[in-house]
Motif scaffolding. Structure first.
Motif, PDB file in Angstrom:
ATOM      1  N   GLU A  81       2.376 -21.705  -8.033  1.00  0.00           N
ATOM      2  CA  GLU A  81       3.454 -21.310  -7.197  1.00  0.00           C
ATOM      3  C   GLU A  81       3.322 -20.284  -6.111  1.00  0.00           C
ATOM      4  O   GLU A  81       4.168 -19.925  -5.319  1.00  0.00           O
ATOM      5  CB  GLU A  81       4.836 -21.194  -8.047  1.00  0.00           C
ATOM      6  CG  GLU A  81       5.245 -22.534  -8.685  1.00  0.00           C
ATOM      7  CD  GLU A  81       6.537 -23.041  -8.899  1.00  0.00           C
ATOM      8  OE1 GLU A  81       7.657 -22.137  -8.359  1.00  0.00           O
ATOM      9  OE2 GLU A  81       7.077 -23.701  -9.550  1.00  0.00           O
ATOM     10  N   GLU A 105       7.057 -26.119  -5.429  1.00  0.00           N
ATOM     11  CA  GLU A 105       7.395 -27.101  -6.537  1.00  0.00           C
ATOM     12  C   GLU A 105       6.556 -27.907  -6.817  1.00  0.00           C
ATOM     13  O   GLU A 105       6.432 -28.313  -8.168  1.00  0.00           O
ATOM     14  CB  GLU A 105       8.865 -27.277  -6.189  1.00  0.00           C
ATOM     15  CG  GLU A 105      10.060 -26.343  -5.828  1.00  0.00           C
ATOM     16  CD  GLU A 105      10.354 -25.741  -7.253  1.00  0.00           C
ATOM     17  OE1 GLU A 105      10.055 -25.982  -8.323  1.00  0.00           O
ATOM     18  OE2 GLU A 105      11.105 -24.643  -7.030  1.00  0.00           O
ATOM     19  N   GLU A 135      10.512 -29.257 -13.116  1.00  0.00           N
ATOM     20  CA  GLU A 135      10.071 -28.867 -11.456  1.00  0.00           C
ATOM     21  C   GLU A 135      10.153 -30.351 -11.007  1.00  0.00           C
ATOM     22  O   GLU A 135      10.257 -30.113  -9.875  1.00  0.00           O
ATOM     23  CB  GLU A 135       8.603 -28.666 -11.705  1.00  0.00           C
ATOM     24  CG  GLU A 135       8.065 -27.289 -12.442  1.00  0.00           C
ATOM     25  CD  GLU A 135       8.860 -26.221 -11.660  1.00  0.00           C
ATOM     26  OE1 GLU A 135       8.783 -26.219 -10.634  1.00  0.00           O
ATOM     27  OE2 GLU A 135       9.262 -25.272 -12.362  1.00  0.00           O
ATOM     28  N   HIS A 138      13.283 -30.055  -9.322  1.00  0.00           N
ATOM     29  CA  HIS A 138      13.517 -29.079  -8.185  1.00  0.00           C
ATOM     30  C   HIS A 138      12.955 -29.929  -7.097  1.00  0.00           C
ATOM     31  O   HIS A 138      13.430 -29.634  -5.737  1.00  0.00           O
ATOM     32  CB  HIS A 138      12.712 -27.884  -8.637  1.00  0.00           C
ATOM     33  CG  HIS A 138      13.162 -27.155  -9.701  1.00  0.00           C
ATOM     34  ND1 HIS A 138      12.502 -26.080 -10.127  1.00  0.00           N
ATOM     35  CD2 HIS A 138      14.326 -26.927 -10.425  1.00  0.00           C
ATOM     36  CE1 HIS A 138      13.146 -25.252 -11.091  1.00  0.00           C
ATOM     37  NE2 HIS A 138      14.331 -25.915 -11.062  1.00  0.00           N
TER      38      HIS A 138
HETATM   39 ZN    ZN Z   1      10.614 -25.035  -9.891  1.00  0.00          ZN
END
Ligand code: ZN
Length: 153
Positions: A81, A105, A135, A138
């Protein structure tokens, strides 16, 4: 990755990076005068920290090892990330900011999904699957925001 504590040490670092990235992106959106996206990014920063803390607590893991930089096993030697700030300054526009967030993400999702696939440890697999699902949500959320701003152009 066969050790739940080692996995969680990576997750801690990854979510910390994610939260930091969202805060920086939120700051750039404030500079840009976009309070709506600023608020969304701040919320995502909070979620990154909260989700991880809950997962750790629920699992009863209190002995997450502090790793030195060389002990982390990231794909390409980088926290997934973590992203490249080169060329990113506080004047990025909302579309760039959303793309940067989406990229982070996606890499986070790929990291957890890969571990879920390759690990032989059921505990690691269960938690990696849970984190990958998070994730994926997201990613979907970011894609919604990107569509919304694209349609406003
Ligand atoms: Zn995330």
């Amino acid at each position: 990755m066969e050790d739940i504590n080692l996995f969680l040490a990576h997750a801690v670092e990854l979510e910390r990076e994610a939260a930091r990235r969202y805060e920086e992106l939120a700051d750039s959106m404030r500079t840009d005068g976009n309070t709506e996206v600023e608020k969304f990014f701040r919320q995502m920063a909070v979620f990154s920290r909260k989700h991880l803390a809950q997962a750790v607590e629920r699992g009863g893991f209190r002995l997450i090892p502090a790793l030195t930089p060389t002990e982390y096993v990231w794909p390409d030697g980088l926290s997934p990330e973590q992203f490249d700030w080169i060329g990113v300054d506080c004047m990025i526009d909302v579309n760039n900011a959303l793309e940067i967030a989406l990229d982070g993400e996606r890499r986070g999702h790929a990291f957890y999904a890969d571990i879920a696939t390759i690990t032989g440890d059921p505990e690691v697999r269960a938690m990696a699957q849970e984190f990958a699902a998070e994730e994926a949500e997201h990613v979907a959320e970011l894609e919604k925001w990107i569509d919304r701003y694209a349609s406003q152009k």
